[in-house]
Enzyme design. Structure first.
Site, PDB file in Angstrom:
ATOM      1  N   LYS A 164      36.594  42.734  40.505  1.00  0.00           N
ATOM      2  CA  LYS A 164      37.058  42.789  42.009  1.00  0.00           C
ATOM      3  C   LYS A 164      36.770  44.309  42.520  1.00  0.00           C
ATOM      4  O   LYS A 164      36.212  43.870  43.840  1.00  0.00           O
ATOM      5  CB  LYS A 164      38.884  42.750  41.828  1.00  0.00           C
ATOM      6  CG  LYS A 164      39.108  41.576  41.546  1.00  0.00           C
ATOM      7  CD  LYS A 164      40.761  41.449  41.353  1.00  0.00           C
ATOM      8  CE  LYS A 164      41.340  42.402  40.487  1.00  0.00           C
ATOM      9  NZ  LYS A 164      40.971  42.340  39.250  1.00  0.00           N
ATOM     10  N   THR A 165      36.986  45.280  41.976  1.00  0.00           N
ATOM     11  CA  THR A 165      36.635  46.703  42.507  1.00  0.00           C
ATOM     12  C   THR A 165      35.163  46.589  42.894  1.00  0.00           C
ATOM     13  O   THR A 165      34.590  47.085  43.912  1.00  0.00           O
ATOM     14  CB  THR A 165      37.026  47.483  41.698  1.00  0.00           C
ATOM     15  OG1 THR A 165      38.446  47.611  41.394  1.00  0.00           O
ATOM     16  CG2 THR A 165      36.817  49.104  42.395  1.00  0.00           C
TER      17      THR A 165
ATOM     18  N   ASP B 175      41.830  47.604  48.211  1.00  0.00           N
ATOM     19  CA  ASP B 175      41.996  47.344  46.594  1.00  0.00           C
ATOM     20  C   ASP B 175      43.342  47.220  46.140  1.00  0.00           C
ATOM     21  O   ASP B 175      44.391  47.690  46.785  1.00  0.00           O
ATOM     22  CB  ASP B 175      40.976  48.031  45.974  1.00  0.00           C
ATOM     23  CG  ASP B 175      40.721  47.776  44.460  1.00  0.00           C
ATOM     24  OD1 ASP B 175      41.014  46.506  44.002  1.00  0.00           O
ATOM     25  OD2 ASP B 175      40.099  48.630  43.697  1.00  0.00           O
ATOM     26  N   GLU B 176      43.514  46.448  44.891  1.00  0.00           N
ATOM     27  CA  GLU B 176      45.063  46.802  44.260  1.00  0.00           C
ATOM     28  C   GLU B 176      45.949  45.992  45.302  1.00  0.00           C
ATOM     29  O   GLU B 176      47.062  46.627  45.458  1.00  0.00           O
ATOM     30  CB  GLU B 176      45.277  47.931  43.751  1.00  0.00           C
ATOM     31  CG  GLU B 176      44.345  48.474  42.983  1.00  0.00           C
ATOM     32  CD  GLU B 176      44.364  47.824  41.489  1.00  0.00           C
ATOM     33  OE1 GLU B 176      45.185  47.249  41.109  1.00  0.00           O
ATOM     34  OE2 GLU B 176      43.771  48.588  40.550  1.00  0.00           O
TER      35      GLU B 176
ATOM     36  N   GLN C 130      48.872  41.868  37.757  1.00  0.00           N
ATOM     37  CA  GLN C 130      49.035  43.515  37.667  1.00  0.00           C
ATOM     38  C   GLN C 130      49.745  44.245  38.475  1.00  0.00           C
ATOM     39  O   GLN C 130      49.572  45.214  38.924  1.00  0.00           O
ATOM     40  CB  GLN C 130      47.489  43.787  37.739  1.00  0.00           C
ATOM     41  CG  GLN C 130      46.496  43.273  36.604  1.00  0.00           C
ATOM     42  CD  GLN C 130      45.291  44.105  36.754  1.00  0.00           C
ATOM     43  OE1 GLN C 130      44.993  45.281  36.335  1.00  0.00           O
ATOM     44  NE2 GLN C 130      44.429  43.304  36.945  1.00  0.00           N
TER      45      GLN C 130
ATOM     46  N   ARG D 210      42.744  47.253  29.834  1.00  0.00           N
ATOM     47  CA  ARG D 210      42.001  48.534  29.995  1.00  0.00           C
ATOM     48  C   ARG D 210      40.993  48.708  28.949  1.00  0.00           C
ATOM     49  O   ARG D 210      40.179  49.385  29.113  1.00  0.00           O
ATOM     50  CB  ARG D 210      43.088  49.715  29.880  1.00  0.00           C
ATOM     51  CG  ARG D 210      43.894  50.049  30.694  1.00  0.00           C
ATOM     52  CD  ARG D 210      43.297  49.702  32.158  1.00  0.00           C
ATOM     53  NE  ARG D 210      43.833  48.241  32.496  1.00  0.00           N
ATOM     54  CZ  ARG D 210      43.067  47.612  33.674  1.00  0.00           C
ATOM     55  NH1 ARG D 210      42.236  48.236  34.410  1.00  0.00           N
ATOM     56  NH2 ARG D 210      43.384  46.447  34.046  1.00  0.00           N
TER      57      ARG D 210
HETATM   58  P1  ATP Z   1      40.805  45.722  37.350  1.00  0.00           P
HETATM   59  O1  ATP Z   1      41.648  44.349  37.478  1.00  0.00           O
HETATM   60  O2  ATP Z   1      41.273  46.281  35.965  1.00  0.00           O
HETATM   61  O3  ATP Z   1      41.043  46.587  38.405  1.00  0.00           O
HETATM   62  P2  ATP Z   1      38.284  44.840  38.308  1.00  0.00           P
HETATM   63  O4  ATP Z   1      38.423  43.045  38.548  1.00  0.00           O
HETATM   64  O5  ATP Z   1      38.534  45.605  39.390  1.00  0.00           O
HETATM   65  O6  ATP Z   1      39.303  45.195  37.180  1.00  0.00           O
HETATM   66  P3  ATP Z   1      36.020  46.251  37.855  1.00  0.00           P
HETATM   67  O7  ATP Z   1      36.436  47.377  37.247  1.00  0.00           O
HETATM   68  O8  ATP Z   1      35.214  45.959  39.122  1.00  0.00           O
HETATM   69  O9  ATP Z   1      36.883  45.008  37.299  1.00  0.00           O
HETATM   70  O10 ATP Z   1      34.812  45.578  36.837  1.00  0.00           O
HETATM   71  C1  ATP Z   1      35.098  45.586  35.345  1.00  0.00           C
HETATM   72  C2  ATP Z   1      33.882  46.101  34.606  1.00  0.00           C
HETATM   73  O11 ATP Z   1      33.125  44.861  34.731  1.00  0.00           O
HETATM   74  C3  ATP Z   1      33.179  47.417  35.384  1.00  0.00           C
HETATM   75  O12 ATP Z   1      32.570  47.948  33.997  1.00  0.00           O
HETATM   76  C4  ATP Z   1      32.040  46.429  35.876  1.00  0.00           C
HETATM   77  O13 ATP Z   1      30.989  47.569  36.256  1.00  0.00           O
HETATM   78  C5  ATP Z   1      31.624  45.152  35.357  1.00  0.00           C
HETATM   79  N1  ATP Z   1      31.090  44.210  35.910  1.00  0.00           N
HETATM   80  C6  ATP Z   1      31.677  43.513  36.832  1.00  0.00           C
HETATM   81  N2  ATP Z   1      30.966  42.536  37.424  1.00  0.00           N
HETATM   82  C7  ATP Z   1      30.007  42.503  36.729  1.00  0.00           C
HETATM   83  C8  ATP Z   1      28.566  41.758  36.735  1.00  0.00           C
HETATM   84  N3  ATP Z   1      28.452  40.698  37.447  1.00  0.00           N
HETATM   85  N4  ATP Z   1      27.730  41.862  35.637  1.00  0.00           N
HETATM   86  C9  ATP Z   1      27.934  43.297  34.783  1.00  0.00           C
HETATM   87  N5  ATP Z   1      29.017  43.801  34.628  1.00  0.00           N
HETATM   88  C10 ATP Z   1      29.781  43.763  35.745  1.00  0.00           C
HETATM   89 MG    MG Z   2      39.877  47.082  39.976  1.00  0.00          MG
END
Ligand code: ATP
Ligand code: MG
Length: 722
Positions: free
Chosen positions: A35-36, A220-221, A251, A603
């Site tokens: 997402k981020t 975000d969040e 979350q 995490r």
């Molecule tokens: P959270 O809910 O914990 O905030 P999030 O959904 O924001 O998580 P991110 O932190 O953006 O998730 O991504 C999680 C991990 O997965 C990061 O290390 C990111 O670089 C990796 N990632 C995300 N998308 C891809 C992709 N398409 N290919 C490879 N790695 C990815």
């Molecule tokens: Mg995130």
């Protein structure tokens, strides 16, 4: 990264979100699904491909640190990123607005941010004026109440007096507190948000301007926005601005602080034509870790429902360790961390998570004993340390004479023979005339109200500030800081303090000058001092760590949100602790605890440990808790129990290898050593933090569980091993 290959690293759903035409978007997805990452790439796409100018974009992050990272990642992709792109937390963005539009916001130009310490002090002063007893009305609760009202957008004047003494007293204090803030040009954290929301409502041309300016808002969040933040966004978005909300209802962990999970649930009703995008692939964790997280959160009801899968390997099982007590738990964790490091792992890749701040003490003891560097997020951080707050208070007074909390903090620091009586006289005068303490002091020295001695002392304080101001007016920021720290006497004051503490305070003051030197002004046209003071106030409460230091990361589960680490320990996974005992009887609160557990588990990238202790001493009490229900909610086949050591009555530190730095510092002290737990007949139990001197003059510093830090003469202290 080349902008043309921006989409190459994304999966289909992510690509859809990043490259969508302008639209309202809700990106609703589980942990670690990118997402981020999507939010950052969307900004890059808008600027790099759609040619949206940076000033038309506003992005909201959860911490100031996340904002910096986001800017950094954008710079990697696009080259330098203009200051006109607004990225920050709700608080820092609100502050930026108020600073630019102080007039419309009905604030003095030099308004000051009040941190929570200063806020509490001000509340106490207000209560004293109103003659309200602190015993019956604990100031902390008042502070909580005021914050809650502001988060809901309610000013004292709109609150209904009910005739009920309790409610009416709260409202009365709130109203008087508001007046005091108004007089002093002081703005607390909740006020930043409320006031910038009111700015929209009271200054339609301004709102119109920003609605035209920002074409894209990205948040975000989103699941942890509160009422006032949501209202602020909605009004700003108006009709023509597109909003991208990114979040995960599973979350949402700040309900206890006013966050509204409903904001994400009703998003598609409040905004037109919302395109909801679900990301379902998790890239962060092993299949085992993800399965465990999914199984736990499955016990919550009323979820918005999401799938989350991974194509990564199963990986290691989740290890569960049943410790004998909290020290054994800490020892186990530190053993595993040492093994990780010996195998070539980086320390910064290790996170140690816990439910309550107080749990960190036992963990810290064990880490210190092993000589490993670590940082505590959200612990006492640099800008919250006493000496730094004192130095900042001088700077604040230079900046704005009517800053009462700053005035109170330094009028007699370092001591300059201005007694509490005199300060009380000044306060009383200020109360009576409804003026600032500075003004009161000035006027009082013109009368014969105070004794000649007091009068002289106050006069010389006032002229000190005036002199500092004149001497530094044309100086660069770090010179101002240096001049103020030395000429105010603060540096010498701490230099003369004995022992480690004085030394570290002097170092910290020097560090402050260093921080001023590298401070990045946001706006060249505005005085650097004002910008610096605002930044320090906004940063307070986040991590104390140097961003790149290779240290083990300790933090509460709450502050771990959004982060990821290859190796994660969650300690204290016990009933009453996690879920917290205050939450166990209330289903909605229990569900929030479970979401927190989901945040914790997700995490971890590669390896996760869950530990609990059969007996635990916390807050000075022994408790015997069962393993947490959350452990039972994880399918057995994902867990492996680590066999406990052969039973011992307590960990025996001196039988284990002592790291060399500890050995060097060990003294001829009759068997005591750093990190050891000891018992004192009066102060109770604690652990040895420091040893100084030798022989009959050996002094030990002990961190007592209940009494805090104390230096004692070893020969007289009557210590026994605990
Ligand atoms: P959270 O809910 O914990 O905030 P999030 O959904 O924001 O998580 P991110 O932190 O953006 O998730 O991504 C999680 C991990 O997965 C990061 O290390 C990111 O670089 C990796 N990632 C995300 N998308 C891809 C992709 N398409 N290919 C490879 N790695 C990815
Ligand atoms: Mg995130």
């Amino acid at each position: 990264m080349d902008i043309s290959s921006l989409l190459d690293t994304l999966n289909d759903a992510q690509r859809e979100a990043v490259s969508a035409p302008p639209e309202n978007q809700l990106i609703l997805a589980g942990a670690g699904s990118g997402k981020t990452r999507v939010l950052v790439q969307r900004i890059a796409w808008l600027m790099g491909v759609e040619n949206i100018p940076p000033h038309a974009i506003l992005a909201v992050t959860f911490t100031n640190k996340a904002a910096k990272e986001m800017r950094g990642r954008l710079e990697n992709m696009l080259g330098t990123v203009s200051r006109h792109l607004w990225v920050g937390t709700f608080h820092s963005l609100a502050h930026r607005l108020l600073k630019m539009h102080w007039r419309e916001a009905k604030l003095p130009e030099q308004f000051q941010i009040l941190d929570s310490d200063d806020q509490l002090r001000l509340i106490k002063r207000v209560m004293k004026t109103l003659e309200i007893d602190e015993g019956r009305w604990p100031p902390k609760q008042i502070q909580w109440y005021i914050g809650g009202q502001k988060d809901e957008g309610r000013r004292a004047k709109y609150l209904q007096r009910t005739g009920d003494l309790h409610t009416d007293t709260l409202i009365k204090i709130y109203a008087a507190y508001e007046e005091a803030c108004e007089r002093g040009g002081l703005v607390d954290f909740g006020e930043l948000l409320l006031r910038s929301h009111e700015l929209w409502l009271n200054a339609p041309e301004l709102l119109n301007h920003y609605q035209q300016r920002f074409q894209f808002l990205l948040v975000d969040e989103f699941q942890d926005t509160n009422t006032i933040q949501y209202a602020w966004l909605r009004v700003l978005a108006g009709q023509d601005t597109y909003i991208t909300a990114v979040g995960d209802d599973d979350q949402s962990i700040y309900g206890w602080r006013g966050a509204r999970i409903e904001n994400i649930q009703r998003f598609d009703r409040d905004f037109a034509n919302v395109h909801t995008i679900r990301l379902e692939q998790n890239y962060r964790s092993t299949a085992t870790i993800l399965k465990a997280a999914n199984a736990v959160i499955d016990n919550n009801r009323g979820r918005m429902g999401k799938e989350l899968w991974t194509d990564s390997v199963d990986g290691d099982l989740i290890s569960v360790y049943a410790a004998f007590n909290e020290q054994d738990e800490a020892r186990f964790i530190v053993d595993r961390i040492s093994a990780w490091i010996e195998a070539g792992g980086a320390r910064r890749d290790v996170a140690l998570l816990y439910r309550s701040n107080a749990q960190s003490r036992a963990l810290e003891e064990a880490i210190i004993q092993r000589g490993l560097p670590y940082v505590v997020y959200g612990g006492q951080k640099f800008y919250e340390r006493l000496e730094i707050k004192n130095a900042l208070a001088y700077l604040r007074l230079l900046w704005h004479r009517h800053d009462d909390p700053a005035f109170e903090r330094v009028i007699n620091t370092p001591t300059r023979a201005i007694g509490e009586r005199t300060v009380e006289d000044i306060r009383a005068y200020a109360r009576e005339r409804q003026c600032s303490l500075w003004q009161a002091a000035e006027e009082l020295t013109e009368t014969d109200h105070m004794t000649a001695r007091a009068n002289n002392a106050v006069r010389s304080f006032l002229s000190l500030i005036a002199r500092l101001d004149i001497a530094t007016r044309e100086e660069p920021l770090h010179k101002i800081a240096e001049h103020v720290i030395t000429q105010s006497g603060l540096l010498d004051f701490h230099r003369n303090e004995k022992g480690e503490k004085g030394l570290s305070r002097v170092e910290n003051l020097q560090e402050l000058i260093g921080a001023c030197k590298v401070f990045d002004v946001e706006d060249e046209a505005l005085p650097a001092l004002g910008q610096f003071l605002a930044t320090t106030a906004l940063d307070a409460g986040e991590a104390q760590a140097e961003p790149n230091s290779d240290s083990i990361q300790l933090m509460t589960l709450h502050s771990a949100k959004g982060l990821e680490f290859p190796l994660v320990f969650i300690s204290g996974v016990e009933e009453n602790l996690f879920p917290h005992k205050m939450s166990m009887d209330e289903p909605s609160q229990l569900e929030e605890e479970r979401r927190l557990c989901y945040v914790g588990i997700t995490r971890a990238e590669k390896k996760l440990y869950l530990t609990y202790a059969e007996s635990r001493r916390l807050y000075g009490n022994d408790s015997f808790n069962l393993p947490s229900r959350f452990i039972r909610e994880i399918p057995r086949e994902l867990l492996e129990e680590v066999r406990p050591r052969t039973k011992v009555s307590r960990p025996v530190y001196h039988q284990r290898a002592v790291p060399s730095f500890v050995r060097q510092q060990q003294t001829d002290d009759g068997g005591f050593h750093l990190g050891q737990r000891v018992s004192h007949p009066v102060f109770g139990e604690g652990f040895i933090l420091n040893v100084e001197g030798s022989g009959a003059r050996t002094r030990v510093q002990i961190n007592f569980d209940d009494q805090g830090l104390k230096w004692l003469m070893l020969a007289q202290a009557n210590l026994t091993p605990a």
